[in-house]
Design a protein around this motif. Structure first.
Motif, mmCIF file in Angstrom:
data_model
loop_
_atom_site.group_PDB
_atom_site.id
_atom_site.type_symbol
_atom_site.label_atom_id
_atom_site.label_comp_id
_atom_site.label_asym_id
_atom_site.label_seq_id
_atom_site.Cartn_x
_atom_site.Cartn_y
_atom_site.Cartn_z
ATOM 1 N N SER A 179 33.466 15.149 6.267
ATOM 2 C CA SER A 179 32.564 14.853 7.380
ATOM 3 C C SER A 179 31.807 13.538 7.268
ATOM 4 O O SER A 179 30.978 13.231 8.120
ATOM 5 C CB SER A 179 31.549 15.989 7.543
ATOM 6 N N ARG A 187 36.914 12.295 9.138
ATOM 7 C CA ARG A 187 36.404 13.343 10.011
ATOM 8 C C ARG A 187 37.517 14.051 10.782
ATOM 9 O O ARG A 187 37.317 15.162 11.260
ATOM 10 C CB ARG A 187 35.349 12.778 10.972
ATOM 11 N N ALA A 220 30.227 17.893 9.947
ATOM 12 C CA ALA A 220 29.390 16.900 10.613
ATOM 13 C C ALA A 220 28.555 17.525 11.718
ATOM 14 O O ALA A 220 28.974 18.512 12.339
ATOM 15 C CB ALA A 220 30.260 15.791 11.202
#
Length: 356
Positions: A179, A187, A220
């Motif tokens: 993340s 990501r 994230a």
């Protein structure tokens, strides 16, 4: 007050990464010996039984720990716990050594009590971190290890597998970091179709090391709600031990800093107070989806004892901070621990009974 004066008069006048290095070197000098750390622990470390948490099969002296990113090289864990953190997560560590992105790569946004970093997983590699962690550490120190993808690695699964194999024997728990915004394509690995093979690969690394440890994944704050739900479902299906939520954000919405200051900081992950609302929302969503099955480590915008208590009440098992420690100074963790103990006593809490 002394830290605030030092920060305003000295540290703010040098770039953030240089200030970080000065701070950690000072920490090593002051708390470099076991007797000095013993004295510091007597004064600063959490000892109130109300703070104790049993989670991941481990005993934590308190639920407040230091997030990954501060001690990338596993060089300061004993000193940091002597300051009052209940645990330390080191890293992010990659399988191969890498220098990270060009400097400058860390910036302060004081008006927002925030940092922007594009460090790029600068570290000496998994073998070097494993060698440091293999040294005897102070009694009761809990260390998590956060692993990420080497920037130039073509086979992400093999890269994570190698890190897990090297580091598992020296970790109390392991976190798969997919993340960070500062490694190209990283990501994308949060997508369930790509994350599941990484989990399999890391478990192969653990098996090769002959050392099983609790396994978590770090996500994230910028994930869409449906993607958070998908990660939660994957975590349950693959029997992960927990989720760390959340990493830094690429958003710059709602900042108080000047447009010039924000532009000067440039690209990278934003940490600190601006993440608080979204991080709490992700925590609530995850706990609703996971029930009591998994540990959630909540991180992002935690600045005070009240913030920690709020995250615990919202379903966090453990809580981490980083940016508030940078702004608050070396006595910050101890102050928060004392305040948290008072709040938990007032609420009639018994955190020690919590074991996931």
């Amino acid at each position: 007050m002394i830290w605030r004066l030092l920060f305003e008069l000295v540290l703010r006048r040098v770039d953030a990464e240089t200030a970080h290095r000065l701070g950690t070197r000072t920490l090593d000098v002051v708390l470099g010996s076991r007797w000095a750390r013993r004295l510091a622990r007597r004064a600063l470390a959490p000892r109130d039984p109300v703070l104790r948490v049993r989670a991941l099969g481990l005993d934590f002296p308190s639920p407040l720990g230091l997030a990954a990113g501060f001690d990338k090289e596993a060089a300061h864990v004993d000193a940091l716990t002597a300051l009052g953190f209940g645990f330390v997560e080191i890293g992010t560590v990659t399988a191969q050594p890498q220098p990270g992105n060009p400097r400058p790569r860390m910036f302060r946004l004081p008006a927002d009590r925030a940092l922007v970093n594009r460090m790029g997983f600068n570290n000496a590699g998994a073998q070097a971190a494993a060698a440091r962690l293999a040294r005897a550490r102070d009694p009761g120190v809990v260390v998590g290890v956060n692993i990420g993808k080497t920037k130039l690695a073509e086979d992400a699964a093999a890269d994570y597998r190698a890190s897990a194999q090297a580091l598992a024997p020296h970790a109390d728990y392991l976190v798969i970091n997919v993340s960070s915004p500062n490694t190209p394509g990283l990501r994308d690995l949060q997508a369930v179709a790509q994350l599941e093979p990484l989990i399999v690969a890391v478990r192969e690394g653990l098996a090769a090391a002959g050392h099983t440890v609790p396994l978590l994944v770090k996500i994230a704050p910028d994930l869409a709600d449906e993607d958070i739900d998908a990660v939660a479902e994957l975590a349950l299906r693959t029997r992960l031990d927990g989720i760390v939520a959340t990493n830094t954000t690429i958003s710059r919405a709602g900042l108080r800093s000047t447009a010039e200051g924000i532009a000067g900081a440039g690209a990278g992950g934003l940490s600190g107070a601006p993440l608080a609302e979204r991080s709490l929302a992700v925590l609530l969503r995850l706990r609703a989806r996971l029930g009591d099955e998994l540990v959630i480590v909540s991180v992002g915008g935690v600045e005070s004892a009240t913030d920690v208590a709020t995250r615990l009440a919202a379903g966090a098992t453990l809580v981490q901070a980083y940016t508030a420690f940078v702004y608050g100074g070396p006595l910050w963790p101890s102050r928060v621990q004392r305040g948290l103990a008072r709040q938990l006593h007032d609420a009639g809490s018994n955190r020690a009974a919590d074991d996931r």
